[in-house]
Scaffold this active site. Structure first.
Site, PDB file in Angstrom:
ATOM      1  N   LYS A   1       0.809  -1.085  -0.075  1.00  0.00           N
ATOM      2  CA  LYS A   1       0.113   0.165  -0.001  1.00  0.00           C
ATOM      3  C   LYS A   1       0.830   1.156   0.131  1.00  0.00           C
ATOM      4  CE  LYS A   1       0.525  -1.814   4.173  1.00  0.00           C
ATOM      5  NZ  LYS A   1       0.300  -3.257   4.755  1.00  0.00           N
TER       6      LYS A   1
ATOM      7  N   LYS B   1      -3.842   3.121   3.080  1.00  0.00           N
ATOM      8  CA  LYS B   1      -4.872   2.408   2.800  1.00  0.00           C
ATOM      9  C   LYS B   1      -6.225   3.373   2.573  1.00  0.00           C
ATOM     10  CE  LYS B   1      -3.003  -1.454   5.620  1.00  0.00           C
ATOM     11  NZ  LYS B   1      -3.144  -1.786   6.916  1.00  0.00           N
TER      12      LYS B   1
HETATM   13  P1  NDP Z   1       8.392  -9.660   4.886  1.00  0.00           P
HETATM   14  O1  NDP Z   1       9.601  -8.460   5.575  1.00  0.00           O
HETATM   15  O2  NDP Z   1       8.230 -10.721   6.188  1.00  0.00           O
HETATM   16  O3  NDP Z   1       8.859 -10.262   3.754  1.00  0.00           O
HETATM   17  C1  NDP Z   1       9.758  -9.528   2.650  1.00  0.00           C
HETATM   18  C2  NDP Z   1      10.846 -10.144   2.352  1.00  0.00           C
HETATM   19  O4  NDP Z   1      11.386  -9.724   0.981  1.00  0.00           O
HETATM   20  C3  NDP Z   1      12.186 -10.376   3.092  1.00  0.00           C
HETATM   21  O5  NDP Z   1      12.534 -11.537   3.288  1.00  0.00           O
HETATM   22  C4  NDP Z   1      12.973  -9.179   2.637  1.00  0.00           C
HETATM   23  O6  NDP Z   1      14.274  -9.564   2.797  1.00  0.00           O
HETATM   24  C5  NDP Z   1      12.710  -9.669   1.120  1.00  0.00           C
HETATM   25  N1  NDP Z   1      13.145  -8.348   0.069  1.00  0.00           N
HETATM   26  C6  NDP Z   1      13.187  -7.206   0.417  1.00  0.00           C
HETATM   27  N2  NDP Z   1      13.623  -6.344  -0.463  1.00  0.00           N
HETATM   28  C7  NDP Z   1      13.994  -7.286  -1.236  1.00  0.00           C
HETATM   29  C8  NDP Z   1      14.539  -7.031  -2.371  1.00  0.00           C
HETATM   30  N3  NDP Z   1      14.899  -5.918  -2.960  1.00  0.00           N
HETATM   31  N4  NDP Z   1      15.134  -8.160  -3.208  1.00  0.00           N
HETATM   32  C9  NDP Z   1      14.872  -9.425  -2.734  1.00  0.00           C
HETATM   33  N5  NDP Z   1      14.157  -9.632  -1.431  1.00  0.00           N
HETATM   34  C10 NDP Z   1      13.694  -8.444  -0.885  1.00  0.00           C
HETATM   35  O7  NDP Z   1       7.257  -8.582   4.605  1.00  0.00           O
HETATM   36  P2  NDP Z   1       5.762  -8.866   4.802  1.00  0.00           P
HETATM   37  O8  NDP Z   1       5.625 -10.184   4.041  1.00  0.00           O
HETATM   38  O9  NDP Z   1       5.133  -8.775   6.187  1.00  0.00           O
HETATM   39  O10 NDP Z   1       5.219  -7.749   3.914  1.00  0.00           O
HETATM   40  C11 NDP Z   1       5.340  -7.770   2.632  1.00  0.00           C
HETATM   41  C12 NDP Z   1       4.123  -6.713   1.858  1.00  0.00           C
HETATM   42  O11 NDP Z   1       2.853  -6.976   2.058  1.00  0.00           O
HETATM   43  C13 NDP Z   1       4.602  -5.113   2.405  1.00  0.00           C
HETATM   44  O12 NDP Z   1       4.563  -4.389   1.379  1.00  0.00           O
HETATM   45  C14 NDP Z   1       3.616  -5.039   3.418  1.00  0.00           C
HETATM   46  O13 NDP Z   1       3.377  -3.698   3.585  1.00  0.00           O
HETATM   47  C15 NDP Z   1       2.451  -5.946   2.822  1.00  0.00           C
HETATM   48  N6  NDP Z   1       1.411  -6.494   3.796  1.00  0.00           N
HETATM   49  C16 NDP Z   1       1.906  -7.167   4.959  1.00  0.00           C
HETATM   50  C17 NDP Z   1       0.998  -7.684   5.560  1.00  0.00           C
HETATM   51  C18 NDP Z   1       1.238  -8.534   6.857  1.00  0.00           C
HETATM   52  O14 NDP Z   1       0.469  -8.739   7.676  1.00  0.00           O
HETATM   53  N7  NDP Z   1       2.668  -8.683   7.123  1.00  0.00           N
HETATM   54  C19 NDP Z   1      -0.586  -7.495   5.397  1.00  0.00           C
HETATM   55  C20 NDP Z   1      -0.685  -6.728   4.281  1.00  0.00           C
HETATM   56  C21 NDP Z   1       0.272  -6.160   3.393  1.00  0.00           C
HETATM   57  P3  NDP Z   1      14.842  -8.525   4.028  1.00  0.00           P
HETATM   58  O15 NDP Z   1      14.434  -8.922   5.312  1.00  0.00           O
HETATM   59  O16 NDP Z   1      16.361  -8.653   4.060  1.00  0.00           O
HETATM   60  O17 NDP Z   1      14.666  -7.163   3.640  1.00  0.00           O
HETATM   61  N1  HSE Z   2       1.064  -3.380   9.603  1.00  0.00           N
HETATM   62  C1  HSE Z   2      -0.205  -3.748   8.965  1.00  0.00           C
HETATM   63  C2  HSE Z   2      -1.166  -3.639  10.223  1.00  0.00           C
HETATM   64  C3  HSE Z   2      -0.334  -4.882   8.161  1.00  0.00           C
HETATM   65  O1  HSE Z   2      -0.776  -3.783  11.124  1.00  0.00           O
HETATM   66  O2  HSE Z   2      -2.451  -3.685   9.780  1.00  0.00           O
HETATM   67  C4  HSE Z   2      -1.644  -5.057   7.333  1.00  0.00           C
HETATM   68  O3  HSE Z   2      -1.262  -3.929   6.228  1.00  0.00           O
END
Ligand code: NDP
Ligand code: HSE
Length: 436
Positions: free
Chosen positions: A105, A205
Site C-alpha cells: 500500500k 490504505k
Molecule cells: P517481510 O519482511 O516478512 O518479507 C519481505 C521479504 O522480502 C524479506 O525476506 C525481505 O528480505 C525480502 N526483500 C526485501 N527487499 C528485497 C529485494 N529488493 N530483493 C529481494 N528480496 C527482498 O514482509 P511482509 O511479508 O510482512 O510484507 C510484504 C508486503 O506486504 C509489504 O508491502 C507489506 O506492507 C504488505 N502487507 C503485509 C501484511 C502483513 O500482515 N505482514 C499485510 C498486508 C500487506 P529482508 O528482510 O532482508 O529485507
Molecule cells: N502493519 C499492518 C497492520 C499490516 O498492522 O495492519 C497489514 O497491512
C-alpha cells in the site's frame, strides 16, 4: 489450458503464506481460475530461508531483476515492501509486459499514479486487494460490489497493529510498548512499526480507498495523519465511562466543497458494531446511497489472511488476462475519463464532534467561562463530565463532548480556553465520530 506462471518477489510473512495457501488449496483454486496458478520463481535476499519454504519445487534467486525480466513469467507478485526497490521492480515488470499483484500500500499510495499510468500504457493488470485491510475483500467490494452506489463516506479500522494495541490497553490495562512488541512478534507490524503507530500505514490504505470510492487520483500528500502515540490511557478510560471506544480510524467523506481524507484516533459510540472490532481485526464501514451502511470485517494482517487476497488477485488475472484491456475493471474503479479533480479539504475545514479534556481549578465561574468561549465560536455542548480531584491534587478533570463543528472553530475556542487562568496546561482534543 496452460498454467499461468508466477514470479514471487519476497517470501517473508505474506510471501510464504501465499506459497502455502496456493499449494494447499491448488485444486480448489484451479477449479475457480480454470487453470493452474504456479509459482515458478522466487526472489528473496534470504535464499536459504526461501529454499526451505519452497522445498526444491521452484527456482530461488536473490535478485528480483531475474524474475521481472524472465520471459517465462506471466505475473509478478511484489511482496518485498518499501518504496525504492519495489517501485523499480514493479515498473520493470510492467515494462516487460507482466501483470503485477502487490500488497504494498505504501508503494501505491505514494507512486500509484506513475504505476497505474505505466500499466495502462502497457495494457497489463495491477491488482492490489491485499494492500487494504489484508484478507477483507474491500477493494473488490468498493470497485465492483458497490458499483451501483454513490458512496458517501468510508470509516475503517484498517491497521491491525494499532487496533491490537488499543484493545490490549483498554481490556488488560497493558502499556503501549509491551503491546507493540507483541504485535511485531505476531507479524502484524510493518518492517518500520512507526508506519503503524503514527497512522501512516492506515493513511496509505485510506488514500487508496478514497480514490476508488470517489474517482479521484491517489493523493497521499493531501491526507491528514495522526497516530496513537500521543494518546493517553486516561482518555481511553474516560471515553469508556461516557459510552465510547477510541479507535484509530481512516475516514474519507464526500462533502459539498470537496473530500475529507484523514486518519486519527476517534471516539465512536460503544454500541456501534465497528466499535467492537478488537485485537488485530480490521473493519471497514461504507455508507452509500443505495445499500445504506455495509460493514466488512475480518483479518487485516498476517500470513494467510493476506495471502488469501493475493491469490484472489491471481485468480482474477488468470480469468481476465485474455480480456481486452479497455473492458477490464478499471484499476481505480472509474474509467480514466470519468476521474475528477475534486479537492481534498484541509483539516481545518473538516466537520466533526469533539471530546475535550481540561484540567481546571475547582472554583465558581470556571465552567461559565469555558462554555461562553465555546458558544462564542458557535460550538454547542452535547455532554459534560466532571471528575473528582485525584488524590493530592486540587485540579479536576473536566470532559466535554461537543456537537459537530468545523475544526477551525474548535481550535480557535481551545486557544482561548487555554489562556484562562483557571485552566491548567493544554486541552486534550480527540475527534468524535457518531458513524450513524
Ligand atoms: P517481510 O519482511 O516478512 O518479507 C519481505 C521479504 O522480502 C524479506 O525476506 C525481505 O528480505 C525480502 N526483500 C526485501 N527487499 C528485497 C529485494 N529488493 N530483493 C529481494 N528480496 C527482498 O514482509 P511482509 O511479508 O510482512 O510484507 C510484504 C508486503 O506486504 C509489504 O508491502 C507489506 O506492507 C504488505 N502487507 C503485509 C501484511 C502483513 O500482515 N505482514 C499485510 C498486508 C500487506 P529482508 O528482510 O532482508 O529485507
Ligand atoms: N502493519 C499492518 C497492520 C499490516 O498492522 O495492519 C497489514 O497491512
Amino acid at each position: 489450458m496452460e498454467a499461468i506462471r508466477v514470479g514471487l518477489l519476497g517470501i517473508g510473512t505474506v510471501g510464504s503464506g501465499t506459497w502455502h495457501v496456493l499449494n494447499r488449496n491448488q485444486s480448489e483454486i484451479m477449479g475457480r481460475a480454470g487453470r493452474e496458478i504456479k509459482i515458478t520463481m522466487v526472489a528473496d535476499h534470504h535464499t536459504e530461508r526461501a529454499k526451505a519454504v519452497v522445498g526444491g519445487q521452484c527456482e530461488v534467486v536473490s535478485d528480483g531483476n531475474l524474475v521481472v525480466t524472465n520471459p517465462d513469467i506471466d505475473i509478478v507478485v511484489e511482496l518485498i515492501g518499501g518504496y525504492d526497490a519495489a517501485k523499480d521492480l514493479v515498473l520493470k515488470a510492467i515494462a516487460n509486459g507482466k501483470h503485477v499483484v502487490t500488497a504494498n500500500k505504501a508503494l501505491l499510495a505514494v507512486h500509484g499514479d506513475t504505476i497505474f499510468r505505466a500499466a495502462k500504457d502497457k495494457g497489463v493488470i495491477i491488482a492490489f486487494e491485499a494492500a487494504v485491510a489484508g484478507g477483507i475483500p474491500i477493494i473488490k467490494a468498493l470497485r465492483e460490489g458497490l458499483t451501483a452506489n454513490r458512496i458517501e463516506w468510508i470509516a475503517g479500522i484498517i491497521n491491525g497493529t494499532t487496533n491490537f494495541i488499543l484493545s490490549e490497553m483498554r481490556e488488560k490495562g497493558l502499556d503501549f510498548d509491551t503491546t507493540l512488541k507483541a504485535a511485531q512478534t505476531l507479524g502484524y507490524a510493518e518492517a518500520d512499526p512507526t508506519f503503524d503507530i503514527e497512522g501512516i500505514d492506515a493513511a496509505h490504505k485510506a488514500t487508496l480507498m478514497s480514490a476508488i470510492a470517489f474517482g479521484i487520483p491517489v493523493q497521499f500528500d493531501k491526507i491528514h495523519v495522526e497516530g496513537i502515540t500521543r494518546l493517553d490511557s486516561l482518555d481511553i478510560r474516560y471515553a469508556e465511562q461516557l459510552g465510547y471506544r477510541i479507535k484509530l480510524l481512516g475516514i474519507t467523506r464526500r462533502m459539498e466543497n470537496g473530500i475529507e481524507l484523514r486518519v486519527h484516533p476517534a471516539l465512536i459510540p460503544a454500541e456501534r458494531l465497528i466499535a467492537n472490532v478488537e485485537g488485530a481485526m480490521n473493519a471497514v464501514l461504507v455508507k452509500s446511497d443505495a445499500v445504506g451502511a455495509s460493514l466488512y470485517y475480518g483479518k487485516g494482517a498476517g500470513a494467510e489472511p493476506t495471502a488469501s487476497a493475493v491469490i484472489a488477485d491471481l485468480v482474477d488475472i488468470a480469468r481476465l488476462e485474455a480480456v481486452d484491456p479497455e473492458h477490464r475493471v478499471p484499476y481505480l474503479a472509474f474509467q480514466p475519463d470519468a476521474m475528477r479533480d475534486t479537492p481534498i479539504l484541509p483539516i481545518s475545514e473538516v466537520t466533526t464532534s469533539y471530546y475535550l479534556r481540561l484540567k481546571v481549578k475547582d472554583q465558581p465561574g470556571v465552567l461559565a467561562d469555558i462554555t461562553r468561549l465555546l458558544a462564542d465560536h458557535s460550538i454547542s455542548i452535547d455532554a459534560f463530565l466532571q471528575k473528582e480531584p485525584r488524590e493530592g491534587e486540587t485540579l479536576v478533570d473536566i470532559i466535554i463532548l461537543t456537537h459537530q463543528t468545523q475544526e477551525k472553530n474548535i481550535n480557535a475556542a481551545i486557544a482561548q480556553i487555554e489562556k484562562l487562568r483557571t485552566v491548567a496546561g493544554s486541552v486534550t482534543r480527540i475527534r468524535l465520530e457518531e458513524l450513524e
